[in-house]
Design an enzyme around this catalytic site. Structure first.
Site, PDB file in Angstrom:
ATOM      1  N   ALA A 153       1.652  13.804 -22.886  1.00  0.00           N
ATOM      2  CA  ALA A 153       1.238  12.453 -23.282  1.00  0.00           C
ATOM      3  C   ALA A 153       2.121  11.876 -24.390  1.00  0.00           C
ATOM      4  O   ALA A 153       2.410  10.686 -24.397  1.00  0.00           O
ATOM      5  CB  ALA A 153      -0.222  12.472 -23.738  1.00  0.00           C
ATOM      6  N   LYS A 160      -0.430   6.702 -23.535  1.00  0.00           N
ATOM      7  CA  LYS A 160      -0.028   7.024 -24.916  1.00  0.00           C
ATOM      8  C   LYS A 160       1.428   6.580 -25.101  1.00  0.00           C
ATOM      9  O   LYS A 160       1.697   5.392 -25.138  1.00  0.00           O
ATOM     10  CB  LYS A 160      -0.208   8.521 -25.172  1.00  0.00           C
ATOM     11  CG  LYS A 160      -1.449   9.140 -24.520  1.00  0.00           C
ATOM     12  CD  LYS A 160      -2.735   8.814 -25.227  1.00  0.00           C
ATOM     13  CE  LYS A 160      -3.979   9.304 -24.504  1.00  0.00           C
ATOM     14  NZ  LYS A 160      -4.085  10.689 -24.180  1.00  0.00           N
ATOM     15  N   PHE A 204      -6.443  19.550 -25.014  1.00  0.00           N
ATOM     16  CA  PHE A 204      -7.117  18.283 -25.298  1.00  0.00           C
ATOM     17  C   PHE A 204      -8.491  18.330 -24.621  1.00  0.00           C
ATOM     18  O   PHE A 204      -8.685  19.114 -23.694  1.00  0.00           O
ATOM     19  CB  PHE A 204      -6.259  17.135 -24.751  1.00  0.00           C
ATOM     20  CG  PHE A 204      -6.898  15.799 -24.905  1.00  0.00           C
ATOM     21  CD1 PHE A 204      -7.076  15.246 -26.160  1.00  0.00           C
ATOM     22  CD2 PHE A 204      -7.327  15.078 -23.802  1.00  0.00           C
ATOM     23  CE1 PHE A 204      -7.679  14.011 -26.307  1.00  0.00           C
ATOM     24  CE2 PHE A 204      -7.935  13.840 -23.946  1.00  0.00           C
ATOM     25  CZ  PHE A 204      -8.108  13.302 -25.199  1.00  0.00           C
ATOM     26  N   ASP A 205      -9.440  17.508 -25.068  1.00  0.00           N
ATOM     27  CA  ASP A 205     -10.824  17.675 -24.582  1.00  0.00           C
ATOM     28  C   ASP A 205     -10.976  17.547 -23.062  1.00  0.00           C
ATOM     29  O   ASP A 205     -11.613  18.378 -22.433  1.00  0.00           O
ATOM     30  CB  ASP A 205     -11.821  16.783 -25.340  1.00  0.00           C
ATOM     31  CG  ASP A 205     -11.427  15.317 -25.380  1.00  0.00           C
ATOM     32  OD1 ASP A 205     -10.341  14.985 -24.874  1.00  0.00           O
ATOM     33  OD2 ASP A 205     -12.197  14.500 -25.917  1.00  0.00           O
ATOM     34  N   HIS A 257     -19.232  14.069 -26.669  1.00  0.00           N
ATOM     35  CA  HIS A 257     -18.977  13.141 -27.778  1.00  0.00           C
ATOM     36  C   HIS A 257     -18.835  11.702 -27.319  1.00  0.00           C
ATOM     37  O   HIS A 257     -19.055  10.781 -28.089  1.00  0.00           O
ATOM     38  CB  HIS A 257     -17.757  13.591 -28.586  1.00  0.00           C
ATOM     39  CG  HIS A 257     -16.498  13.654 -27.797  1.00  0.00           C
ATOM     40  ND1 HIS A 257     -16.297  14.590 -26.814  1.00  0.00           N
ATOM     41  CD2 HIS A 257     -15.382  12.897 -27.822  1.00  0.00           C
ATOM     42  CE1 HIS A 257     -15.097  14.403 -26.277  1.00  0.00           C
ATOM     43  NE2 HIS A 257     -14.519  13.386 -26.873  1.00  0.00           N
ATOM     44  N   TYR A 305       0.840  -1.204   0.000  1.00  0.00           N
ATOM     45  CA  TYR A 305       0.000   0.000   0.000  1.00  0.00           C
ATOM     46  C   TYR A 305       0.872   1.249   0.000  1.00  0.00           C
ATOM     47  O   TYR A 305       0.581   2.230  -0.688  1.00  0.00           O
ATOM     48  CB  TYR A 305      -0.913  -0.004   1.233  1.00  0.00           C
ATOM     49  CG  TYR A 305      -1.934   1.113   1.215  1.00  0.00           C
ATOM     50  CD1 TYR A 305      -3.207   0.903   0.680  1.00  0.00           C
ATOM     51  CD2 TYR A 305      -1.625   2.380   1.710  1.00  0.00           C
ATOM     52  CE1 TYR A 305      -4.138   1.922   0.646  1.00  0.00           C
ATOM     53  CE2 TYR A 305      -2.555   3.410   1.670  1.00  0.00           C
ATOM     54  CZ  TYR A 305      -3.815   3.180   1.142  1.00  0.00           C
ATOM     55  OH  TYR A 305      -4.730   4.183   1.103  1.00  0.00           O
ATOM     56  N   ASP A 312       1.695  19.332 -21.109  1.00  0.00           N
ATOM     57  CA  ASP A 312       0.792  18.183 -21.216  1.00  0.00           C
ATOM     58  C   ASP A 312       1.532  17.178 -22.096  1.00  0.00           C
ATOM     59  O   ASP A 312       1.591  17.304 -23.314  1.00  0.00           O
ATOM     60  CB  ASP A 312      -0.543  18.622 -21.834  1.00  0.00           C
ATOM     61  CG  ASP A 312      -1.579  17.499 -21.818  1.00  0.00           C
ATOM     62  OD1 ASP A 312      -1.220  16.356 -21.456  1.00  0.00           O
ATOM     63  OD2 ASP A 312      -2.737  17.752 -22.185  1.00  0.00           O
TER      64      ASP A 312
HETATM   65  C1  LIG Z   1      -5.186  11.474 -23.514  1.00  0.00           C
HETATM   66  C2  LIG Z   1      -4.802  12.838 -23.196  1.00  0.00           C
HETATM   67  C3  LIG Z   1      -5.169  13.417 -21.989  1.00  0.00           C
HETATM   68  C4  LIG Z   1      -6.039  12.717 -20.966  1.00  0.00           C
HETATM   69  O1  LIG Z   1      -5.469  11.545 -20.527  1.00  0.00           O
HETATM   70  P1  LIG Z   1      -6.322  10.256 -20.074  1.00  0.00           P
HETATM   71  O2  LIG Z   1      -5.257   9.287 -19.686  1.00  0.00           O
HETATM   72  O3  LIG Z   1      -7.147   9.829 -21.216  1.00  0.00           O
HETATM   73  O4  LIG Z   1      -7.149  10.675 -18.909  1.00  0.00           O
HETATM   74  C5  LIG Z   1      -4.732  14.698 -21.739  1.00  0.00           C
HETATM   75  N1  LIG Z   1      -4.008  15.375 -22.639  1.00  0.00           N
HETATM   76  C6  LIG Z   1      -3.644  14.851 -23.813  1.00  0.00           C
HETATM   77  C7  LIG Z   1      -2.832  15.643 -24.773  1.00  0.00           C
HETATM   78  C8  LIG Z   1      -4.046  13.570 -24.140  1.00  0.00           C
HETATM   79  O5  LIG Z   1      -3.715  13.061 -25.326  1.00  0.00           O
END
Ligand SMILES: *Cc1c(COP(=O)(O)O)cnc(C)c1O
Length: 460
Positions: free
Chosen positions: A218, A259, A125-126, A451, A73, A216
């Site tokens: 990813a 990603k 991103f959304d 969406h 944990y 950000d």
């Molecule tokens: C996928 C993504 C997110 C959100 O991440 P999740 O793991 O799906 O919650 C944020 N920013 C970017 C650029 C992304 O591609």
């Protein structure tokens, strides 16, 4: 002429069967799914390009790591391995695992934003936009103009428009700007990269006005690959050196590890040096995610993430990975199908507006193409356009997106050349009957991130 497909730098040790339904079955299934590809069952899909998120194939090393994952944990071995790996690659002092990217947003953004504040990004991103708006703040995109012309080939179409950024800061007042977010690569603009020079310029502006710069991250590895290919200064640098350089300009990063980091689940939040902010992050993590040394993940997932972060910076792998998408793009070039070009890092963003000039933005050309791809060849994709963008939170009116894309997102290490040929053939077939394709209207939608859940029907 189509370019050569770069052979897979791996061999296949385990397989997962897939099957193609008949065309009649596919027409029936998409109707049952209310014309929303997120509502389709995975087993009814032949080639799944809905997202590159969490759909990656893990390596033998990662699977071996799954068995070594420490499920303590508190203070598990896998946690310390992850922290050391993140410090080594990115050079940030404070590391917090979380269960996925949006969890990092949920933990961090309320500490920097509130009602009346503004967040500015090269492109949100959304979910990132949603988490800015959930704090009551406003989210503004500030991508370079050239990103908005899909046929215009430029090396760094993900960049921030730095002049416009500074203008926005002065317009709102610097104390109103809670954060600046650099999304690398720029997902919504088509997986387009950000240059190191642009990171430098943005960081100069952020420092001048004392605004936190959040990366950000990813697709940091794909971004580093493009920098090496396209930015003269870095042609002899290793991908790790490039990554270090890019992250040296940020103050903190959030990352969906689903990603580039080659896992099926995971996320990260890291802070370069602000110990006080990290203390607040730990508090929010415990409330929302779990104890700080597991952050909503199993120990085995943390172990796989630590390994994936190292594997994804392999040059041979990235040449193949990005090469797959360039291969598909070159076939589309030969057939006059427009897409956000040059090809992006994690997928091809087909210009549905160009394919269906007769479908207006409020009848969602990107969604119409997504539906056609499923009917044509069992390929699942999604809209990155006005359908995804949704309604203006202030007026409730449908917003018009800068693009109407259908995104063919490519899972890492999953599909082979023959699958790419099927994608190209399906797009060509749809192009040949494009004028008969109709738009869609929404019959039900939830208030945020519609969406994922909305219901649609074809326009008569
Ligand atoms: C996928 C993504 C997110 C959100 O991440 P999740 O793991 O799906 O919650 C944020 N920013 C970017 C650029 C992304 O591609």
């Amino acid at each position: 002429m189509a370019i050569k497909y770069i052979p897979e730098p791996f061999r296949i040790k385990m397989v997962e069967r897939i099957k193609m339904l008949t065309r009649e079955e596919r027409i029936e299934r998409i109707k049952e799914a209310k014309y929303n590809t997120f509502n389709l069952k995975g087993e009814d899909v032949y080639i799944d390009l809905l997202t590159d998120s969490g759909t990656n194939a893990m390596s033998d090393e990662q699977w071996a790591g799954i068995m070594r994952g420490d499920e303590a944990y508190a203070g598990g071995k896998s946690y310390y391995k992850l922290v050391d790996t993140v410090k080594d690659i990115f050079g940030y002092e404070y590391v917090q695992p979380v269960h996925q990217g949006r969890a990092a947003e949920k933990v961090l953004f309320p500490l920097l934003l509130e009602k009346g504040k503004v967040g500015i990004s090269n492109m949100f991103f959304d979910t990132t936009r949603a988490h800015v708006e959930l704090t009551g703040a406003k989210a503004i995109d500030c991508v370079v103009e050239e990103a908005k012309d899909p046929t215009h080939r430029a090396p760094f179409k993900g960049n921030m428009d730095v002049e416009k950024l500074e203008k926005l800061i002065n317009e709102y007042g610097k104390e109103k700007i809670g954060l600046v977010v650099m999304t690398i690569t720029n997902n919504s603009a088509g997986g387009q990269p950000v240059s190191v020079q642009n990171m430098r310029d943005v960081s100069v502006v952020c420092k001048k006005y004392n605004i936190p710069l959040v990366i950000d991250a990813a697709r940091f590895a794909e971004n580093a690959h493009f920098v090496k290919q396209r930015e003269e200064e870095f042609k002899n640098s290793t991908l790790k050196e490039i990554t270090r350089e890019i992250f040296s300009y940020g103050d903190m990063f959030i990352m969906s590890a689903k990603k580039d980091a080659l896992t099926n689940m995971g996320g990260l939040l890291a802070i370069k040096e602000d110990a006080e902010l990290f203390q607040l992050v730990k508090g929010n993590t415990i409330s929302f995610e779990g104890f700080i040394t597991y952050g909503g993940l199993s120990g085995r997932d943390i172990e796989a993430l630590a390994i994936g972060l190292q594997e994804c910076l392999d040059e041979g792998y990235l040449n193949y990975r990005v090469g797959q998408i360039e291969y598909l793009g070159s076939i589309l070039d030969d057939n006059g199908i427009a897409y956000q070009s040059p090809a992006g890092g994690h997928g091809l963003f087909v210009d549905a507006k160009a394919m269906f000039p007769h479908i207006p933005y409020y009848e969602f050309p990107g969604q119409a193409l997504a539906i056609e791809l499923y009917i044509e060849a069992g390929i699942r994709t999604c809209d990155i356009g006005s359908y995804m963008l949704g309604n203006d939170p202030e007026t409730g009116k449908q917003r018009q997106a800068d693009f109407e894309f259908t995104r063919l997102a490519i899972a890492r290490r999953v599909y082979t050349q023959a699958h790419f040929d099927i994608m190209a053939e399906a797009l060509i077939a749809i192009k040949n009957r494009a004028k008969d394709v109709k738009g869609y209207r929404i019959t039900w939608e939830p208030p945020v991130l519609r969406h994922f859940q909305a219901h649609l029907e074809p326009v008569k």
